[in-house]
Design an enzyme around this catalytic site. Structure first.
Site, PDB file in Angstrom:
ATOM      1  N   ASP A  54      15.138 -27.448 -17.049  1.00  0.00           N
ATOM      2  CA  ASP A  54      16.186 -27.563 -16.040  1.00  0.00           C
ATOM      3  C   ASP A  54      16.106 -28.893 -15.306  1.00  0.00           C
ATOM      4  OD1 ASP A  54      16.913 -24.973 -16.661  1.00  0.00           O
ATOM      5  OD2 ASP A  54      15.849 -24.077 -14.968  1.00  0.00           O
ATOM      6  N   TYR A 112       3.422 -23.110 -19.402  1.00  0.00           N
ATOM      7  CA  TYR A 112       3.977 -23.758 -18.219  1.00  0.00           C
ATOM      8  C   TYR A 112       2.983 -23.654 -17.077  1.00  0.00           C
ATOM      9  CZ  TYR A 112       8.773 -23.941 -20.114  1.00  0.00           C
ATOM     10  OH  TYR A 112       9.894 -24.214 -20.859  1.00  0.00           O
TER      11      TYR A 112
END
Length: 245
Positions: A54, A112
């Site tokens: 994003d 992540y």
């Protein structure tokens, strides 16, 4: 023309990007990387990527691939790419892969990390790369709640599929926590992640750590597919750390 299929491990600072995927009239990671490739006489239409981060999300281990007629070594290609790339992007490694390699569909594990810190007063420097959380948190509660996420579950409550009519089942392999003074790092590894999944998870975990939500809310979300608390942790605390094959 002698085309080879190259795999690149790419890092970038996401603050000045409107996300990974190429878009018109805004700066994106894909757009900058493809512009760099054209300096090397790349004739392709689009690179392949392990995932689409994003706007504002960083990466230390994003993986992209492309076909290129390059007559020198992979190390020379890394140097050439880094010469043309902007300062907030860098190629860490280049290898030659098989023609059928796909950085997204062949990936076995993605990791992540999410960074946050607890401080009452604003900190403009740290807040560029970590979420400032206040009131403070109970880390033990967050660890206990996050352990419920490990395994195969329907994560519908935490995100949406990355393709139309896509499934929402994912497998989380591991979760690790690291703390240094008032700074915390949440690391999650799984086979794949839904859109906004990690940021919704960390938002809920912080609410649990602050005592605003109960630990068993994780189980409720997994069982019902609904999130009773709306919110999303800021993008700038998130880093795509590694993709494994």
């Amino acid at each position: 023309m002698d085309l080879a299929h190259y795999k690149v491990i790419l890092s970038y600072n996401g603050l000045d990007f409107a996300g990974f995927q190429r878009q018109k009239e805004v700066r994106t990671v894909q757009g900058e990387f493809e512009a760099c490739l054209r300096e090397l006489d790349w004739q392709g239409g689009s690179i392949l990527a392990a995932g689409r981060t994003d706007a504002g999300v960083h990466a230390s281990g994003q993986v992209v691939s492309f076909w290129l007629d390059w007559r020198h070594s992979p190390e020379d290609l890394r140097s050439a790419l880094n010469y043309y790339l902007p300062r907030d992007m860098a190629v860490q490694a280049v290898t030659i892969e098989s023609q059928d390699f796909h950085p997204r569909f062949d990936a076995k594990k993605r990791c992540y990390v999410y960074n946050f810190f607890c401080q009452q007063i604003r900190d403009p420097i740290r807040e560029a790369y970590a979420w400032r959380v206040w009131p403070g948190i109970d880390l033990d509660k967050m660890k206990s709640a996050s352990s419920l996420l490990i395994g195969s579950h329907d994560f519908k409550a935490f995100g949406s599929p990355t393709s139309e009519n896509g499934i929402t089942f994912r497998e989380v392999f591991s979760i690790n926590w690291h703390q240094q003074r008032d700074e915390y790092q949440f690391e999650i590894c799984g086979n794949a992640f839904l859109y906004h999944m990690v940021r919704r998870i960390i938002f809920l975990l912080v609410k649990i750590g602050q005592g605003e939500a109960s630990e068993d809310l994780i189980q409720t979300c997994l069982a019902t597919g609904k999130m009773p608390i709306t919110g999303l942790a800021p993008a700038y605390g998130l880093v795509l750390k590694e993709v494994s094959y």
